[in-house]
Motif scaffolding. Structure first.
Motif, PDB file in Angstrom:
ATOM      1  N   GLY A 138       1.224  -1.271  -0.092  1.00  0.00           N
ATOM      2  CA  GLY A 138       0.032  -0.075   0.115  1.00  0.00           C
ATOM      3  C   GLY A 138       0.348   0.760  -0.542  1.00  0.00           C
ATOM      4  O   GLY A 138       2.396   1.015  -0.266  1.00  0.00           O
ATOM      5  N   THR A 156      -4.012   3.535   0.069  1.00  0.00           N
ATOM      6  CA  THR A 156      -4.175   2.930  -1.137  1.00  0.00           C
ATOM      7  C   THR A 156      -3.255   1.643  -0.570  1.00  0.00           C
ATOM      8  O   THR A 156      -2.922   1.570  -0.093  1.00  0.00           O
ATOM      9  CB  THR A 156      -3.663   3.431  -2.323  1.00  0.00           C
ATOM     10  N   TRP A 178      -3.264  -2.309  -2.048  1.00  0.00           N
ATOM     11  CA  TRP A 178      -2.445  -3.237  -2.815  1.00  0.00           C
ATOM     12  C   TRP A 178      -3.316  -4.801  -2.662  1.00  0.00           C
ATOM     13  O   TRP A 178      -2.755  -5.773  -1.545  1.00  0.00           O
ATOM     14  CB  TRP A 178      -1.347  -3.426  -3.945  1.00  0.00           C
ATOM     15  N   VAL A 191      -4.300  -2.062  -7.046  1.00  0.00           N
ATOM     16  CA  VAL A 191      -5.844  -1.447  -6.310  1.00  0.00           C
ATOM     17  C   VAL A 191      -6.700  -1.911  -5.916  1.00  0.00           C
ATOM     18  O   VAL A 191      -7.484  -2.025  -6.710  1.00  0.00           O
ATOM     19  CB  VAL A 191      -5.867  -0.293  -6.762  1.00  0.00           C
ATOM     20  N   GLN A 211      -9.252   2.114  -1.691  1.00  0.00           N
ATOM     21  CA  GLN A 211      -8.812   3.728  -1.752  1.00  0.00           C
ATOM     22  C   GLN A 211      -8.848   4.639  -1.049  1.00  0.00           C
ATOM     23  O   GLN A 211     -10.555   4.629  -0.918  1.00  0.00           O
ATOM     24  CB  GLN A 211      -8.288   4.613  -3.079  1.00  0.00           C
TER      25      GLN A 211
END
Length: 394
Positions: free
Chosen positions: A190, A203, A205, A211, A214
Motif C-alpha cells: 500500500g 491505498t 494493493w 489496487v 483507496q
C-alpha cells in the motif's frame, strides 16, 4: 505492560506455590521464602532465587524494609536475562521496562509511570533490527511505525505534532510525504500520504499488485473506493463520498453522513447511484448492464411524511411502471403501469396512510395497447370491485 505484569505474576506464583521445588531463594546467603512476609520483614537488599539443580540464577528482586521496591530481573533456565524492570511502592512498573532475546539482544523497551506506558516503546528482532516504534501519552498510542526484516515500513500511524524524531519525515511534518508500505515478505502492500500528521491518502494493493482499496480527501470530503480484479486489472466497484465533517473525522473512519454512493459493474460502468442531503437519502438511480436506465426514485419529506416517487424501466429504457410509496414502502396515490408502446396500461389509486401507515387500493382503471379504456373499477373495503356502467370507450 499487561503482558509483562502477567509474566511477573506467573514467575512469582511459581516460586510461591512450589510448582518447581528446585527453586531456592536466598538473602545474604540465607534461605528465604519470598511469599512469607514474616521471613522478608525488615529486609533491605537483593533477594536472589536459583535453580538448585543447575545453580543458574532465575530471579533477582530488590527489598527495602521488607517491601519489594526497586529493581527486578528474571532469567531463563540457562540463566540468561529475559526481562527487567523497577517497581514502585504500589508494585507497579516505574521507569525502564525491558525484555531480551536469548542471545542477549534487546527485544522490547518501554518506560512506565506507575504501571502506565509513557513515551517511546521500541521493539527489535533477535538480530537487533527495529520491528516497531511507538509513542504513548495520556493512555493512548499517538505514533506507530512497524518494519519487516528488510527494514521496510509495513504500518504507519501518525500524530498531528511531532513526538519523536522518527515521525517527522514519514508523517509529513516537514511537508507532505508519500510512504510505501510492504508486507512481511517485502511485496508492496500500500501507500499512504501524510501532511502535518494528517492522513490524506491511503491505498491498498492485492498480492497481485493491483489496487484493492483507496481512501482520500477530495474537495474537503472523505472518498472511499473499493475495487475488484478483472483480467489482471483493478476495476472500481464502489465509491462512497461523505458529507464534509465537523468536527472532521479520520480518513479511514467509515461512519458519518454520506453525500453520494455509487456502484459499478464488472467493466466499470455505473449501475447504481445514491444521493443524500442532510444525512438522508433523496435519490436512487439504477442502470442495466447494457447502459439502459432501470430505476429512478426520489425521496421527499421526513419521517412518516416521506414519499418515494419511483419509475421502473425495461432493459430497452422504456417506462413500465411509475409508483408513489410511503416511507414504509406502502403504495399511496396513483400507481401506473405502461404498455411497451408507452401507453398507459393500468392505473391504481390507493388511499392516504391510515392505521400503522397502511394504505388500501380504492380504484383501478385499465387500457389496452391502443389506449381504449377496458375497465374502470371502484375497489370496496372488502376487496370486491364495483365497475362503472358507463364511461368506457366504445
Amino acid at each position: 505492560m499487561q503482558r509483562l505484569s502477567a509474566l511477573l505474576l506467573l514467575a512469582l506464583g511459581t516460586c510461591a506455590t512450589g510448582a518447581h521445588a528446585n527453586i531456592r531463594c536466598e538473602f545474604n546467603g540465607k534461605s528465604v521464602n519470598p511469599s512469607n512476609g514474616a521471613e522478608t520483614a525488615g529486609l533491605t537488599g537483593l533477594l536472589r532465587c536459583r535453580d538448585e539443580n543447575t545453580g543458574q540464577l532465575q530471579r533477582e528482586q530488590e527489598l527495602k524494609d521488607g517491601k519489594y521496591l526497586g529493581r527486578e530481573r528474571f532469567f531463563d533456565r540457562e540463566g540468561k536475562l529475559t526481562r527487567e524492570r523497577s517497581v514502585n511502592e504500589r508494585g507497579n512498573s516505574q521507569g525502564r521496562v525491558a525484555e531480551f532475546w536469548p542471545n542477549g539482544q534487546l527485544k522490547r523497551e518501554e518506560f512506565a509511570e506507575n504501571g502506565g506506558t509513557v513515551g517511546a516503546v521500541r521493539r527489535f528482532d533477535a538480530n537487533g533490527r527495529p520491528e516497531r516504534l511507538s509513542f504513548h501519552a495520556a493512555g493512548q498510542e499517538q505514533f506507530a511505525i512497524e518494519y519487516n526484516a528488510a527494514g521496510q515500513p509495513t504500518r504507519l500511524q501518525c500524530p498531528r505534532a511531532s513526538v519523536l524524531p522518527e515521525d517527522r519525515k514519514p508523517c509529513g511534518l516537514e511537508g507532505a510525504a508519500d510512504t510505501l508500505l510492504y508486507t512481511g515478505a517485502g511485496t508492496r502492500a500500500g501507500q499512504v500520504r501524510y501532511d502535518q500528521g494528517r492522513l490524506l491518502l491511503s491505498t491498498e494493493w492485492t498480492s497481485d499488485g493491483v489496487v484493492a482499496q483507496q481512501m482520500l480527501y477530495e474537495e474537503g470530503r472523505r472518498v472511499h473506493r473499493s475495487f475488484f480484479t478483472e483480467g489482471g486489472k483493478s476495476v472500481l466497484r464502489e465509491e462512497r463520498i461523505f458529507a464534509p465533517d465537523e468536527p472532521q473525522r479520520f480518513l479511514r473512519d467509515t461512519r458519518g453522513p454520506l453525500h453520494s454512493l455509487r456502484r459499478f459493474g464488472s467493466t466499470g460502468q455505473l449501475i447504481e447511484q445514491h444521493g443524500y442531503a442532510n444525512g438522508r437519502e433523496v435519490l436512487l438511480e439504477r442502470w442495466y448492464l447494457n447502459g439502459a436506465a432501470r430505476e429512478r426514485s426520489t425521496m421527499t419529506g421526513n419521517g412518516e411524511a416521506t414519499r418515494i416517487q419511483r419509475e421502473l424501466r425495461d432493459d430497452e429504457g422504456r417506462l413500465r411502471r411509475r409508483e408513489l410509496l410511503t416511507a414504509e414502502q406502502f403504495p399511496t396515490g396513483a400507481q401506473q403501469q405502461f404498455h411497451a408502446n408507452g401507453r398507459m396500461a393500468q392505473e391504481d389509486r390507493y388511499t392516504a396512510p391510515y392505521a400503522r401507515g397502511r394504505t388500501r387500493l380504492e380504484a383501478r382503471r385499465q387500457w389496452d395497447e391502443s389506449g381504449k379504456l377496458m375497465a374502470d373499477d371502484t375497489i370496496l373495503e372488502d376487496g370486491s370491485r364495483q365497475r362503472k356502467a358507463g364511461g368506457l370507450d366504445s
